[in-house]
Scaffold this motif. Structure first.
Motif, short mmCIF file in Angstrom:
data_model
loop_
_atom_site.label_atom_id
_atom_site.label_comp_id
_atom_site.label_asym_id
_atom_site.label_seq_id
_atom_site.Cartn_x
_atom_site.Cartn_y
_atom_site.Cartn_z
N ARG A 288 11.98 -0.18 10.75
CA ARG A 288 12.97 -0.45 9.70
C ARG A 288 12.54 -1.63 8.83
NH1 ARG A 288 14.66 2.87 7.61
NH2 ARG A 288 16.19 1.50 6.62
N ALA A 289 11.81 -2.57 9.40
CA ALA A 289 11.35 -3.70 8.59
C ALA A 289 10.38 -3.21 7.52
CB ALA A 289 10.68 -4.75 9.48
N LEU A 290 9.48 -2.29 7.88
CA LEU A 290 8.56 -1.73 6.90
C LEU A 290 9.33 -0.97 5.83
CD1 LEU A 290 5.74 -0.99 5.87
CD2 LEU A 290 5.74 0.93 7.48
N ALA A 291 10.33 -0.20 6.24
CA ALA A 291 11.12 0.56 5.27
C ALA A 291 11.78 -0.36 4.26
CB ALA A 291 12.17 1.40 6.00
N ARG A 292 12.33 -1.48 4.73
CA ARG A 292 12.98 -2.42 3.81
C ARG A 292 11.96 -3.06 2.87
NH1 ARG A 292 16.15 -3.47 8.49
NH2 ARG A 292 14.77 -5.17 9.12
N ARG A 293 10.78 -3.38 3.40
CA ARG A 293 9.75 -3.98 2.54
C ARG A 293 9.29 -3.00 1.46
NH1 ARG A 293 7.47 -5.93 7.66
NH2 ARG A 293 7.89 -8.15 7.87
N VAL A 294 9.12 -1.75 1.85
CA VAL A 294 8.69 -0.74 0.87
C VAL A 294 9.76 -0.57 -0.21
CG1 VAL A 294 8.16 1.70 0.54
CG2 VAL A 294 7.16 0.45 2.47
N SER A 295 11.02 -0.52 0.19
CA SER A 295 12.10 -0.43 -0.79
C SER A 295 12.05 -1.58 -1.76
CB SER A 295 13.46 -0.40 -0.07
OG SER A 295 13.58 0.73 0.75
N ALA B 186 26.13 7.62 -1.81
CA ALA B 186 26.32 9.06 -2.01
C ALA B 186 25.40 9.62 -3.08
CB ALA B 186 27.78 9.34 -2.37
N PHE B 187 24.99 8.81 -4.03
CA PHE B 187 24.14 9.30 -5.11
C PHE B 187 23.42 8.12 -5.73
CE2 PHE B 187 28.32 8.35 -6.75
CZ PHE B 187 28.06 7.57 -7.85
N GLY B 188 22.56 8.43 -6.70
CA GLY B 188 21.88 7.39 -7.45
C GLY B 188 20.50 7.03 -6.93
N ARG B 189 20.04 7.66 -5.85
CA ARG B 189 18.71 7.38 -5.32
C ARG B 189 17.67 8.28 -5.98
NH1 ARG B 189 19.08 2.45 -2.82
NH2 ARG B 189 20.98 2.36 -1.60
N HIS B 190 16.41 7.94 -5.80
CA HIS B 190 15.34 8.68 -6.46
C HIS B 190 15.24 10.09 -5.89
CE1 HIS B 190 11.49 9.57 -8.32
NE2 HIS B 190 11.66 8.48 -9.05
N PRO B 191 15.14 11.11 -6.75
CA PRO B 191 15.15 12.50 -6.27
C PRO B 191 13.82 12.96 -5.67
CG PRO B 191 14.95 12.47 -8.65
CD PRO B 191 15.15 11.04 -8.23
N LYS C 169 10.84 -1.80 -6.18
CA LYS C 169 11.65 -2.36 -7.27
C LYS C 169 10.77 -2.85 -8.41
CE LYS C 169 15.90 -2.16 -5.45
NZ LYS C 169 15.67 -1.60 -4.13
N ARG C 170 9.47 -3.05 -8.15
CA ARG C 170 8.53 -3.41 -9.23
C ARG C 170 8.63 -2.41 -10.38
NH1 ARG C 170 3.40 -6.12 -7.72
NH2 ARG C 170 3.49 -6.84 -5.56
N TRP C 171 8.84 -1.16 -10.02
CA TRP C 171 8.87 -0.08 -11.02
C TRP C 171 10.29 0.45 -11.23
CZ3 TRP C 171 5.33 0.10 -6.81
CH2 TRP C 171 4.05 -0.32 -7.11
N GLN C 172 11.29 -0.36 -10.85
CA GLN C 172 12.70 0.03 -10.97
C GLN C 172 12.99 1.34 -10.25
OE1 GLN C 172 11.02 -0.97 -14.16
NE2 GLN C 172 11.57 -2.96 -13.28
N ILE C 173 12.38 1.50 -9.08
CA ILE C 173 12.58 2.70 -8.27
C ILE C 173 13.51 2.36 -7.12
CG2 ILE C 173 11.47 4.35 -6.72
CD1 ILE C 173 8.98 4.16 -8.47
N ASP C 174 14.60 3.10 -7.03
CA ASP C 174 15.55 2.94 -5.94
C ASP C 174 15.36 4.13 -5.01
OD1 ASP C 174 17.49 1.70 -4.51
OD2 ASP C 174 19.17 2.26 -5.81
N VAL D 40 0.84 -1.20 0.00
CA VAL D 40 0.00 0.00 0.00
C VAL D 40 0.88 1.25 0.00
CG1 VAL D 40 -1.51 1.37 1.50
CG2 VAL D 40 -2.08 -1.00 1.00
N VAL D 41 1.91 1.26 0.84
CA VAL D 41 2.80 2.42 0.91
C VAL D 41 3.51 2.62 -0.43
CG1 VAL D 41 4.84 3.39 2.01
CG2 VAL D 41 3.09 2.25 3.39
N ALA D 42 4.00 1.53 -1.00
CA ALA D 42 4.71 1.63 -2.28
C ALA D 42 3.79 2.17 -3.37
CB ALA D 42 5.26 0.26 -2.67
N LEU D 43 2.55 1.73 -3.40
CA LEU D 43 1.59 2.23 -4.39
C LEU D 43 1.32 3.71 -4.19
CD1 LEU D 43 -0.87 -0.79 -4.43
CD2 LEU D 43 0.36 0.09 -6.42
N ALA D 44 1.19 4.12 -2.94
CA ALA D 44 0.96 5.55 -2.66
C ALA D 44 2.14 6.40 -3.12
CB ALA D 44 0.70 5.74 -1.17
N LEU D 45 3.35 5.94 -2.82
CA LEU D 45 4.53 6.69 -3.25
C LEU D 45 4.62 6.74 -4.77
CD1 LEU D 45 7.17 5.34 -0.69
CD2 LEU D 45 5.87 7.46 -0.55
#
Length: 982
Positions: free
Chosen positions: A354-361, A555-560, A365-370, A331-336
């Motif tokens: 932190r477990a939720l944060a890792r699951r959302v990350s 240092a870089f490469g994450r979603h802006p 990845k379904r949408w190639q979002i880092d 649900v969180v990933a879809l909202a984001l």
């Protein structure tokens, strides 16, 4: 601009601050550059920087000096203020060195019996970190160690008295240790630096503007600095979300768990009241959202004055109560993800989980979002660290199969060979040598298995041997070191040396993760140098505990535009959508714990804040985020199969609007929005538009591939599950044995059969000797020896075998007294059925065949487990004994002359329960034998037709009790409650 101000939670703090500062000083770029702004964290500094860029609308601007105030061991704010006195403070001790020194103190602490309180080096390190947190808390609150000594004589239990004495010793020795090193604790350094800065500004007030913004002054040193800033000629303190409209009764009733409690304490320390605090220039706080938050957080003591806000105050809020943590993450990933459909819009997940944060990350990845995660990734989860963990675990386990394969299959395991070669050899080692019972410890026993194993190609054996030789060579020094006591720094050095032989250094230490690991290990080697040796077997736990606090942040490469923040990092941040996740009691707000070193009364005696203060800070973070432009509240209703308790703030929100889950009141709109949008999306995203399951497997192999010899147990499989027989006998598919397989029920049954067989062969007829029970027990010791090596196994199974021995000897003597004699045990038999053109031979090994009287036989089947039910026997789904009876009637047993005129069939339950055993005779066996023979004749004829399929589970209700082929049969895809047809 001077004085005390507040920016309401419904306003964007950083944007409002930047707008007014820019309007006040932006006319003169040099004047703006003279402004010093102190903020709670580095991330809030970054957020304000971005806010100034937005406020300047892209115009080139010299920004004010900005520095973090709340970061531990950070002196940037002093440098930004133009002062250099911070350099005169002693340097802070490295955290790893501090952990090592405190671990030595904890390891020496014993209980009343003289036993160490820490059962291992890893536990000592964890307790040392808790001790370090206590030392930090004492430093923050300004509590001296002499006050700890005063508690020793207090009215506390003996174990607390001993703990207090230990803490007093720590309080005496720890400052001496630091002084000898010329260092101080990082928190102590930060606290001193803040207090020094406050004193300097009081003595020499700067003539340029100083603004402290966003701090709640939760620590005494910070409050002292805020008081100094408020008294400067151009000093301003901007508080986050002070509720200026709360009624006086509620304000006085605040407790430490309330979000306004910290601000009330701060105002008290500053010597002002709420009326002295002005609203930051701009829109006032008389909005519906402000009223909602005020009423939502009204203290329980004044809850009778609750005023229900207008439903419109929740128009910006959506709530999703998810069934599981997995659904919450989705649900969180879809909202984001939905925010990205609008260019320029941003979103963030705010959660302490932190477990939720890792699951959302992972879901993103379904949408190639880092996604940009402010907490980073635990260093222990990186590939290089995982290799070191696998290496240490493998050596500690003496290269047991599971740990050995975990090491060899790691992507960085090269051993100076080609990776493809290593993988191929590892797979052969796995399949040919490591399956089944666990080998004795060490590589020599595995080499012996390699020598005994059957390899199709001699080159395969050579490849496996080379693999083991390379591993032995790489790990031998570490193996030798870990066999006895060793110092941690020596173990670290040996671990690193072994890892560099297993994986090339240019790969092991490459990238951000490898570089961070190399840096962490270097610091750990320095910190743990010359520390006391640890016992054999403690290195895996200690190494894991050493790396536990280490994290890596790319240092870089994450979603802006998408981020994950902790509640602290979210302060002053801006996003178009804020998702507040993990809203369950124990997560947000956090569980209340006092720690292992002091209890609540001790904290009260020392003047330390009670743990509920953490709930108040957490509540302040919650209400600050609730005022965002758009908010999604999420929680999981169950976790680990157990129901969870909604966060107290969600329960208050329900109560405020008169909603009781499961009650008759209509569901509020903000909950319905979540159900109709994000929850509905989560349920639909993995559900196909149409579902057409594949039918039940019905393979039709050619006639020449079909078996012409079956055991009676295979006939039962054929009857219950033809597909299983097809997979085993035609495709020759056999389930791999488990790694480190334990001896189980089947092994016990086979051993018991062997003991019974040997006993009967010794005494085939006549009354048994007086010591028959003792003799049978001796045979049990012989055949069950391997199964009874573990004390727990022996304690459980041996008394059952003794009961069985007594019952069996008594039963035997009673039968033999009536003239029953043994014809043979474990005897081979066979019959032939089916068409003459393709006959089917059915073979059996009968456990026992007795002659009751001339021409009357009894076929006995020993059962250590379940006995077929009457229903199974009558439906011919347990044909084994029935087919053995047919063999007796047809003279089919090779070592028994003649044929039986009549046959009795019985199961002997040799399980050691109750009296030790039980005889269960099959009633109406003559008719059942005739029926089963007619059935197998028909089946043999039927399956000789190439069009007859080997159907999966024709009768699901009578499926096999152990099915190795269920995953191939896809039972859950096509199965129904009804039965099938033959």
């Amino acid at each position: 601009m001077k004085g005390l101000f507040t920016i309401g939670t419904e306003r964007r703090f950083a944007d409002e601050l930047a707008r007014v500062v820019l309007a006040e000083h932006g006319g003169d770029p040099l004047a703006l550059a003279d402004v010093l702004i102190l903020l709670p964290t580095r991330r809030s500094v970054r957020a304000l920087r971005e806010a100034f860029l937005r406020a300047a609308d892209g115009t080139p601007t010299i920004l004010p000096r900005m520095a973090p105030l709340g970061d531990v061991d950070d002196g940037e704010w002093e440098i930004a203020s133009g002062e250099g006195d911070a350099l005169t403070l002693p340097p802070a001790i490295d955290p790893a060195e501090r952990d090592a020194l405190l671990t030595a103190l904890v390891a020496a602490f014993t209980d009343d019996q003289g036993h160490p309180i820490a059962q291992s080096a890893a536990q000592a390190l964890k307790l040392a970190r808790e001790l370090g947190r206590l030392l930090d808390e004492l430093a923050i609150e300004g509590v001296s160690f002499s006050q700890l000594e005063g508690l020793v004589e207090g009215n506390f239990a003996s174990h607390w008295q001993r703990t207090l004495k230990f803490l007093a010793i720590v309080g005496e020795h720890w400052p001496q240790v630091l002084a000898a090193r010329g260092q101080i604790d990082a928190i102590d350094r930060r606290t001193r630096a803040i207090r020094n800065q406050a004193d300097r500004w009081r003595a020499r007030p700067p003539q340029t503007p100083v603004i402290a913004a966003g701090s709640t002054g939760s620590q005494p040193a910070t409050r002292d600095l805020l008081a100094a800033i408020a008294g400067l000629p151009q000093g301003a303190v901007v508080l986050p979300g002070l509720d200026r409209d709360m009624d006086a009764a509620s304000w006085e009733a605040l407790d430490p768990s309330h979000p306004q409690y910290g601000l009330r304490e701060l105002l008290s320390a500053l010597g002002v009241v709420r009326a002295d605090v002005e609203e930051w220039p701009g829109a006032a706080s008389a909005s519906a959202r402000h009223f909602l938050i005020t009423e939502l957080m009204r203290p329980a003591e004044t809850s009778e004055s609750w005023n229900r806000p207008e439903p419109a105050s929740l128009e910006h809020v959506t709530r999703a109560d998810c069934a599981t943590p997995h659904q919450e993450a989705l649900v969180v990933a879809l909202a984001l993800r939905s925010v990205l459909d609008t260019p320029g819009r941003t979103a963030a997940l705010v959660t302490p989980d932190r477990a939720l944060a890792r699951r959302v990350s992972a879901e993103l990845k379904r949408w190639q979002i880092d996604i940009d995660d402010s907490a980073g990734t635990p260093l222990v989860d990186t590939p290089s660290a995982a290799l070191l963990h696998a290496l240490i675990a493998g050596v500690d386990a003496d290269f047991a199969p599971v740990e050995l394969l975990a090491l060899l299959k790691h992507p960085l395991c090269i051993l100076g060979l080609d990776r493809a070669f290593v993988l191929a050899a590892t797979r052969r080692l796995d399949r040919k040598c490591l399956r089944g019972l666990k080998p004795t410890p060490g590589l020599p026993s595995i080499r012996a298995r390699v020598d005994e194993a059957k390899f199709g190609d001699p080159g395969d054996r050579a490849a496996v041997k080379m693999l083991l030789d390379r591993l032995d060579e790489a790990t031998r020094p570490l193996v030798e070191l870990m066999q006895g006591e060793a110092e941690p720094d020596a173990l670290l050095a040996a671990t690193i040396a072994a890892a560099e032989k297993i994986s090339p250094p240019e790969k092991l230490w490459s990238g951000d993760a490898g570089s961070a690991l190399a840096d962490a290990l270097g610091r750990l080697r320095t910190a743990w140098a010359n520390r006391p040796a640890i016992a054999s077997g403690e290195w895996p736990g200690l190494f894991a505990a050493m790396l536990e606090p280490e994290t890596i942040r790319p240092a870089f490469g994450r979603h802006p535009r998408l981020s994950i923040w902790g509640p602290l990092e979210a302060r002053l941040q801006r996003a178009d959508l804020l998702v507040l996740g993990g809203l369950n009691e124990g997560t947000w707000p956090p569980a209340v714990e006092t720690g292992p070193w002091i209890n609540r009364p001790m904290r009260a005696e020392l003047g330390l804040q009670q743990p509920e203060r953490r709930i108040g800070l957490s509540a302040h973070d919650f209400v600050a985020a609730l005022g965002a432009e758009r908010v999604l509240l999420t929680r999981a209703e169950r976790e680990g199969g157990a129901p969870t308790v909604p966060s107290r703030w969600l329960a208050r929100l329900d109560a405020l609007f008169g909603y009781e889950p499961g009650g008759s009141a209509p569901v509020p709109e903000y909950i319905q929005r979540g159900r109709h949008s994000f929850l509905a999306w989560a349920e639909a995203i993995d559900r196909p538009d149409t579902y057409a399951p594949w039918p039940r497997p019905e393979p039709r192999p050619p006639v020449e591939a079909r078996p012409t010899r079956l055991s009676v147990s295979s006939v039962e499989q054929w009857r219950r599950d033809p597909y299983g027989l097809y997979a085993r006998r035609i495709l020759d598919l056999k389930a791999l044995k488990a790694l480190e397989e334990e001896l189980g029920a089947a092994d016990r049954g086979n051993a018991l059969h062997d003991a019974l067989d040997e006993f009967l062969k010794r005494h085939p007829s006549g009354v048994l000797p007086p010591d028959a029970v003792r003799e049978f027990e001796a045979l049990g010791e012989k055949h069950l020896a391997e199964l009874l090596t573990a004390p727990a196994e022996r304690a459980f199974w041996w008394p059952r075998f003794q009961r069985l021995a007594r019952w069996f000897v008594t039963e035997e003597n009673a039968r033999r007294a009536t003239g029953t004699r043994l014809l043979d045990s474990e005897t081979e038999g066979a019959i032939t059925v089916g068409p003459a053109a393709r006959p089917l031979r059915i073979e059996a090994r009968a456990d026992r065949v007795d002659e009751l009287e001339r021409g009357a036989w009894e076929v006995i089947d020993y059962k250590t487990g379940r006995v077929p039910t009457k229903k199974e026997l009558e439906a011919l789904f347990a044909p084994q004994l029935l087919l053995e009876a047919a063999m007796a009637q047809r003279g089919g047993f090779e070592k028994i002359d003649g044929k039986a005129k009549t046959v009795r069939l019985s199961y002997w339950q040799a399980n050691g329960l109750d009296d030790g055993g039980k005889v269960s005779e099959i009633e109406g066996s003559d008719e059942l034998v005739a029926e089963v023979m007619a059935l197998v004749e028909k089946m043999a004829e039927h399956f000789s037709n190439p069009n007859t399929p080997y159907m999966a589970l024709p009768w699901p209700a009578y499926g096999p009790h152990f099915n190795d082929y269920a995953h191939l049969e896809r039972i859950s895809e096509w199965s129904t409650a009804g039965g099938g047809e033959e």
